[in-house]
Design a protein around this motif. Structure first.
Motif, PDB file in Angstrom:
ATOM      1  N   SER A   1      20.935  16.856  20.795  1.00 17.14           N
ATOM      2  CA  SER A   1      21.198  17.326  19.192  1.00 17.14           C
ATOM      3  C   SER A   1      20.022  17.422  18.325  1.00 17.14           C
ATOM      4  CB  SER A   1      22.074  16.164  18.780  1.00 17.14           C
ATOM      5  OG  SER A   1      21.450  14.783  18.646  1.00 17.14           O
ATOM      6  N   THR A   2      18.713  17.135  18.764  1.00 19.47           N
ATOM      7  CA  THR A   2      17.599  17.384  18.086  1.00 19.47           C
ATOM      8  C   THR A   2      16.599  18.022  18.878  1.00 19.47           C
ATOM      9  OG1 THR A   2      16.687  15.367  18.533  1.00 19.47           O
ATOM     10  CG2 THR A   2      18.429  15.373  16.744  1.00 19.47           C
ATOM     11  N   PRO A   3      15.742  18.692  18.333  1.00 22.56           N
ATOM     12  CA  PRO A   3      14.512  19.156  18.665  1.00 22.56           C
ATOM     13  C   PRO A   3      13.741  18.142  19.583  1.00 22.56           C
ATOM     14  CG  PRO A   3      14.922  20.497  16.901  1.00 22.56           C
ATOM     15  CD  PRO A   3      15.777  19.429  16.667  1.00 22.56           C
ATOM     16  N   ALA A   4      13.469  17.229  18.732  1.00 22.14           N
ATOM     17  CA  ALA A   4      12.661  16.053  19.242  1.00 22.14           C
ATOM     18  C   ALA A   4      13.435  15.394  20.612  1.00 22.14           C
ATOM     19  CB  ALA A   4      12.388  14.948  18.275  1.00 22.14           C
ATOM     20  N   GLY A   5      14.858  15.385  20.711  1.00 24.34           N
ATOM     21  CA  GLY A   5      15.462  14.745  21.712  1.00 24.34           C
ATOM     22  C   GLY A   5      15.243  15.903  23.002  1.00 24.34           C
ATOM     23  N   ARG A   6      15.314  17.139  22.831  1.00 25.04           N
ATOM     24  CA  ARG A   6      15.225  18.001  23.924  1.00 25.04           C
ATOM     25  C   ARG A   6      13.820  18.076  24.419  1.00 25.04           C
ATOM     26  NH1 ARG A   6      18.871  20.746  20.346  1.00 25.04           N
ATOM     27  NH2 ARG A   6      17.108  22.082  19.249  1.00 25.04           N
TER      28      ARG A   6
END
Length: 425
Positions: free
Chosen positions: A390-395
């Motif tokens: 759900s977030t760029p950091a998570g990906r």
């Protein structure tokens, strides 16, 4: 039924080369100070090494077979006990087969072979002469399960260990970061279904494309990493309410070659090239040391502790604990220039031969309970993956690809059950 034995050991002698590090020493060619051993003789059950300093001979007789220089790939497959190991794997036992030796002695040729560009075209009949153990074993396993008329599915994982890091070759060689410092369990590694020769062809091409290699004085295409390919079998046995799902794994391990920097010509080159060899030697040393630790633990009725110094030992922890039927082929050079390496390889083999196997047949799980268990885990893993996605950091999180691989594995297992009308997703 419990299978108790020691690791089965085999030796393969490579033919002499016309040029290079595995050719006979030429007139006037200097020997190194370390060359104090010579391969004196060999037959089908014994290899003799001569110590030039003491003038004494040492006979190595722990191996089941010695594969001769002129033996074919088919003869090698048969003499290394692969047909029996395959039958045990297909009946529910885990198995591991390793190739070890000095760089350039034919480990990768023995394990995978050459001229594999037409694997996808194979349908039946004798295997091509140049095929190695891995493609022969996978195609034989597919044929045998088809003949049994079983409900089954094969899948594969492929990883590489390079510079102390694990890479997932089925996920564009992305690094894998285990959840902890413990042993490695393949739960976060991508897998792909293996149904036919085209799937085997794809696996071989992926390994050849992504695996780290480099030319040295000893080998034009020296593998600079350990490559581990797992063939997983999930099958259904029993009828109606007594149906159970059984899972077993055959692990094929092509180890990076042990080497001396002065012989490979890497000591004066880039730091990466030279440290590759040092890293390999370090890991193989601690892998051998781990076998000694596993042997002592087995005497006390305990399992081996995690050995953090060797990534290879962490990946093959279940094998070292004796939970898999184990075989190893040691590849040797005939050249008098490599007597020291031949002696070291045989000594390493003697250590591996002490590995005690106490392999139990995989227990089948009732389908109804397995379905509930996997659906519950899948729900949890999908939620965790969705949160990361759900977030760029998570990906870009180091666990994102591992979560994806775990979801992929569970979904594949459930699809297999659906395939035989056992469950509807």
């Amino acid at each position: 039924m419990l299978i108790e034995s020691n690791a089965s050991m085999y030796v393969r002698i490579r033919p002499l080369a016309e040029e290079g590090g595995h050719a006979p020493r030429k007139s006037g060619e200097q020997s190194l100070k370390s060359d104090l051993k010579r391969l004196k003789a060999f037959n089908e059950s014994c290899v003799t090494v001569k110590d030039l300093k003491t003038e004494q001979d040492h006979d190595y007789e722990y191996m089941k077979n010695v594969i001769m220089p002129d033996d074919s790939q088919e003869e090698t497959f048969m003499k290394t006990g692969l047909p029996d190991m395959l039958d045990q794997f297909l009946s529910g036992y885990n198995a591991t087969f390793l190739a070890y030796g000095q760089t350039g002695t034919g480990k990768t040729h023995t394990m995978f072979g050459s001229r594999l560009d037409k694997v996808a075209e194979y349908h039946e009949g004798p295997f091509p002469d140049d095929w190695g153990i891995f493609p022969r074993a996978v195609m034989t396993a597919l044929k045998k399960m088809d003949e049994k008329g079983c409900k089954y599915v094969f899948s594969a994982n492929v990883i590489e260990i390079y510079f102390g890091q694990i890479f997932d070759l089925l996920n564009q060689k992305k690094p894998i970061n285990p959840y902890s410092g413990g042993n490695f369990d393949f739960s976060g590694v991508f897998e792909t279904e293996v149904k036919c020769s085209a799937d085997v062809d794809r696996l071989v091409k992926i390994m050849h494309t992504y695996r780290q290699s480099r030319g040295t004085k000893m080998n034009d295409t020296s593998s600079r990493s350990h490559c581990i390919a797992c063939l997983n079998l999930m099958s259904i046995e029993g009828e109606e309410d007594e149906r159970k799902v059984q899972r077993s794994t055959f692990t094929f391990v092509d180890l990076s070659g042990s080497e001396r920097l002065e012989k490979t010509g890497m000591e004066a080159k880039s730091s990466i090239a030279s440290y590759e060899g040092l890293c390999t030697n370090w890991d193989l040393y601690h892998f051998g040391r781990t076998i000694e630790i596993a042997k002592e633990a087995s005497k006390k009725g305990k399992k081996m502790r995690t050995v953090r110094e060797s990534i290879l030992a962490r990946v093959l922890a279940k094998t070292l604990d004796g939970e898999a039927i184990t075989g190893m082929v040691i590849t040797l050079s005939q050249s008098e220039k490599n007597g020291g390496e031949t002696w070291c390889s045989l000594q390493f083999g003697e250590t591996v031969n002490q590995l005690e196997v106490k392999a139990a047949k995989a227990e089948g799980k009732k389908i109804s309970s397995l379905i509930r268990e996997k659906q519950k885990v899948l729900e949890s893993e999908r939620a965790a993956l969705g949160k990361l996605a759900s977030t760029p950091a998570g990906r870009t999180n180091k666990f994102f690809d591992m979560r994806r691989a775990t979801v992929n594995q569970i979904e594949n297992d459930l699809k297999f059950m659906e395939k035989f009308d056992l469950i509807k997703l």
